[in-house]
Design an enzyme around this catalytic site. Structure first.
Site: not given
Length: 806
Positions: A770-773, A806
């Site tokens: 989860h690249t966003c976090f 994501s």
């Protein structure tokens, strides 16, 4: 408090032997009167004599003695007028332009005097409320359309002795009520009067300050309030007007007072801190002082002080003040040097704490700004100032990063002493010029990007968008992919910028000695849309900087300098074209006699290749016939450089600037942005650190959920990472975070720590992210071998850069 209120002091017993008193009555429009009267005569009788001589009605007269209005019922003896032939009694009639104002202030003074003499402390509530309402009425009567009329009206307040009476009341049993009335007057003046008229209340505030200073000193709250009111009036006025209303000698005592206070607070910075209001007042008062001194030195340069502190070569009427201001500069600079040294030594503790020291630090920059301005008045002081700042680069940088919110407030640091700052400070000031990233997805500019047509589709979305919508935020997703959010946006920025600067697209060319460095391609016109693509490029770079995304490219020095508005010199082109640089250097270093023999066979032309055809360009009018010799060879080389690296790419640079300016709102801000930075700074902001990824730093900034740091799976994971190549680590990091190039601070410079999360997927599944976090979802692999195998697949470039993150 000094007893300067003789006219309103306790009644004196009449003399047993009345004597005659001779005095003068001076009027604005009439000749001076000589009056002889008995010491027991009342002031009313003097008014009658003035009326008899001038025809002026008694009701139009106001007699002032030693700055105080005399009451009708008092005698000359009670007022302290002695039998002295040269005693002057100033006579002032009520202004015919403002009769209501004179009558009103006369009533105010009488009411205050009546309260002071007759009322016990528990009775004067209603009369004091009346005083406040009368002061408000006086303000409302002020004519505001004519500045001169307004000033004449406001002068009545002081001429009527209202400040003296109110201060007298403040020193009595009615201290709080008097303070309330004075505060109410100044607060109401801000709202009742317009700006130009409010500024003309300065002499009134000055009068209160002088009287309160003598009565209660500089630490009294009411004195401080009046001083700040005076500063606020001066702050809103043009310096030339300030001089007309309030003079240098009136203001300088405040500079001395505040300098002493600031010096004391800096000395005890761990216990007492400089207050924001003190620093602001100090700055305001210094404006008038500096302007007046600058008026004297405008034609002779900075002031030279001798070893003994004497002013040499310049006769001045403010010599004592000028010497004292120099002492203020030296003392405060010394104090601040000590304070900055403490920050240097204990930077981690000082910048993290929430106590008094941290609060005090916030005012250091404002004081430094004033010292920098003072240093320009004295010979050698600017050098002293910047040498001190260079010793405290780390502390200065930390202060800028922590406290500067508006870049223009401290633009002086970069304009005059960029070498006294570090990268963090310059980056912070530059980033303040960019729009703040917003995460309002409803207002964001939406994009649906097709990976196979990445550059063309991105161009359509960005180049043709309203700049306001781009500044409002970006929301994008790749076609046929579910992932969205900041991580996907970071990946998009990276991929698009890599495509823009790919030499195959003919927009930019790479430097021969460093393929990461780029400058505009003079032959970019092979694409009919090339100028629109340069606008697009400028927008993309500005947006990437705004979103703090490292895109893995850097600008060549000649490109950077043009963006910052600087000239290009020979040494600047060394990386862009080493062969061209070497040739120019040889021309300049050749023996003059050899050059003059025309062995070079050069004229003022430049031969280029454009779209496969040779082209001859004259470097100046008649350049074909102008032979290069030892006298004009420097001009020839400069003309070559100008054509090769400026003129030939002028359109491309201009359109890139236009695109960048679309995001920062103006070309002025665009130039300021690059002016804030050194070329190396922009390298770090666009590319990130050049250091190899440290596994130890990676570990130190990683947290775990579902796993423990001591679990075998975590141990195997880091062993696998430790065995990777540099490029494999970059791919893994990109897969995990959409960040391929770390900031200069390493992992500590990322927006948050990374996380490894235990997931319940089977062992034959690859990790996900989860690249966003900054989260990596890791199955509990059964062995080191399996872990290495799964991560090996992830770190293949074609997988790690597009694996449904994501």
């Amino acid at each position: 408090m000094e007893n300067d209120d003789i006219a309103l002091s306790s009644p004196r017993s009449p003399p047993s032997d009345p004597t005659q008193v001779q005095f003068f009555v001076r009027m604005i429009t009439e000749p001076t009167l000589v009056i002889i009267a008995s010491s027991t005569d009342t002031i009313q009788s003097i008014h009658e004599k003035v009326q008899s001589s001038t025809g002026m009605p008694i009701t139009e007269q106001r007699l002032i003695y030693s700055g105080k209005q005399l009451r009708w019922e008092q005698t000359l003896y009670e007022c302290g007028v002695q039998n002295d032939a040269i005693m002057h009694l100033a006579g002032r009639m009520r202004s015919t332009c403002h009769p209501k104002a004179w009558q009103l202030m006369n009533d105010v003074v009488f009411l205050i005097f009546y309260l002071y003499k007759n009322y016990p402390p528990f009775l004067p509530v209603l009369p004091l409320k009346t005083v406040k309402s009368m002061l408000l009425q006086f303000l409302s009567l002020t004519p505001q359309s004519d500045p001169d009329q307004a000033y004449g009206h406001l002068q009545i307040f002081t001429a009527s002795s209202a400040p003296a009476r109110l201060v007298m009341l403040y020193m009595s049993s009615y201290r709080n009520a008097a303070a309330d009335a004075i505060r109410h007057f100044f607060c109401a003046s801000k709202t009742v009067l317009n700006k130009d008229t409010y500024n003309r209340c300065g002499p009134i505030a000055l009068e209160f300050c002088k009287r309160l200073f003598r009565a209660v000193g500089t630490y009294d709250p009411l004195y401080v309030f009046c001083r700040r009111s005076l500063a606020s009036m001066l702050e809103l006025t043009d310096p030339l007007e300030k001089k007309a209303l309030i003079g240098f000698k009136d203001i300088f005592p405040f500079v001395k007072e505040l300098a002493v206070k600031l010096s004391h607070d800096l000395l005890l910075s761990t216990e007492s801190t400089p207050s924001l209001s003190d620093v602001r007042d100090f700055s305001v008062f210094l404006v008038l002082v500096r302007k007046e001194i600058e008026r004297y030195i405008v034609n002779c340069g900075p002031i030279v002080l001798s070893f003994r502190g004497e002013i040499s070569g310049l006769p001045m009427c403010y010599s004592e003040e000028i010497k004292y201001l120099h002492e203020v500069f030296v003392a405060l600079l010394c104090r601040l040097d000590t304070c900055l040294m403490k920050i240097d030594v204990h930077v981690a503790d000082v910048m993290k704490q929430d106590g008094k020291t941290l609060i005090g630090c916030s005012q250091y920059l404002a004081i430094l700004k004033e010292l920098n301005l003072i240093s320009k008045l004295y010979h050698g002081c600017e050098k002293m100032f910047w040498e001190t700042m260079k010793r405290r680069t780390v502390a200065l940088g930390n202060l800028i990063v922590k406290y500067v919110k508006k870049s223009n407030e401290h633009k002086w640091i970069l304009d005059e002493g960029k070498e006294a700052t570090n990268f963090k400070a310059r980056r912070h000031l530059a980033m303040l010029l960019l729009p703040e990233v917003k995460y309002d997805y409803e207002a964001a500019h939406e994009m649906l990007i097709d990976r196979p047509n990445l550059l063309a589709v991105s161009f359509e979305y960005i180049a043709h968008a309203d700049p306001n919508s781009l500044r409002a935020g970006l929301f994008m997703e790749f076609k046929n992919e579910d992932a969205t959010g900041p991580g996907v946006l970071r990946e998009w920025f990276f991929l698009v910028c890599q495509a823009i600067f790919n030499p195959q697209n003919a927009l930019f060319v790479a430097c021969p000695t460093d393929r990461r460095r780029f400058f505009p391609n003079p032959d970019s016109k092979v694409d009919s849309l090339h100028l629109e693509y340069f606008i697009f490029s400028g927008r993309m770079i500005a947006l990437a900087l705004m979103h703090k995304v490292h895109v893995g490219i850097v600008f060549d020095r000649v490109f950077f300098l043009q963006l910052a508005g600087h000239n290009i010199t020979l040494e600047d082109i060394q990386d862009a074209d080493p062969y061209f640089y070497s040739s120019c250097k040889q021309i300049l270093e050749m023996d003059p006699e050899v050059v003059d023999q025309d062995v070079l066979a050069l004229t003022f032309v430049h031969e280029t290749e454009e779209l496969g055809k040779r082209k001859i360009v004259e470097l100046c009018p008649g350049g074909r016939s102008m032979i290069v010799n030892s006298k004009n060879r420097k001009q020839y080389v400069e003309s070559l450089i100008q054509h090769r690296f400026v003129t030939s790419i002028g359109e491309q640079v201009a359109h890139f600037v236009q695109g960048f300016a679309d995001i920062v709102s103006s070309q002025r801000l665009q130039r300021s942005f690059f002016h804030c930075l050194e070329p190396k700074d922009l390298d770090w902001m666009l590319h990130g650190t050049e250091n190899a990824i440290s596994v130890d730093d990676w570990k130190a900034h990683t947290k775990y959920r579902g796993f423990k740091k001591t679990d075998s799976q975590i141990s195997w994971f880091w062993k696998a990472v430790d065995g990777m190549t540099t490029e494999q680590r970059k791919v893994l990091l990109f897969f995990w975070t959409s960040v391929k190039y770390l900031p200069i601070e390493g992992f500590g410079g990322l927006a948050s720590r990374l996380r490894i999360i235990k997931c319940s997927m089977s062992f034959d599944r690859l990790p996900s992210s989860h690249t966003c976090f900054y989260e990596l979802c890791l199955p509990a692999y059964p062995s080191l071998t399996v872990t290495c195998d799964r991560l090996r697949i992830i770190t293949q470039e074609h997988v790690g850069c597009s694996f449904g993150t994501s």
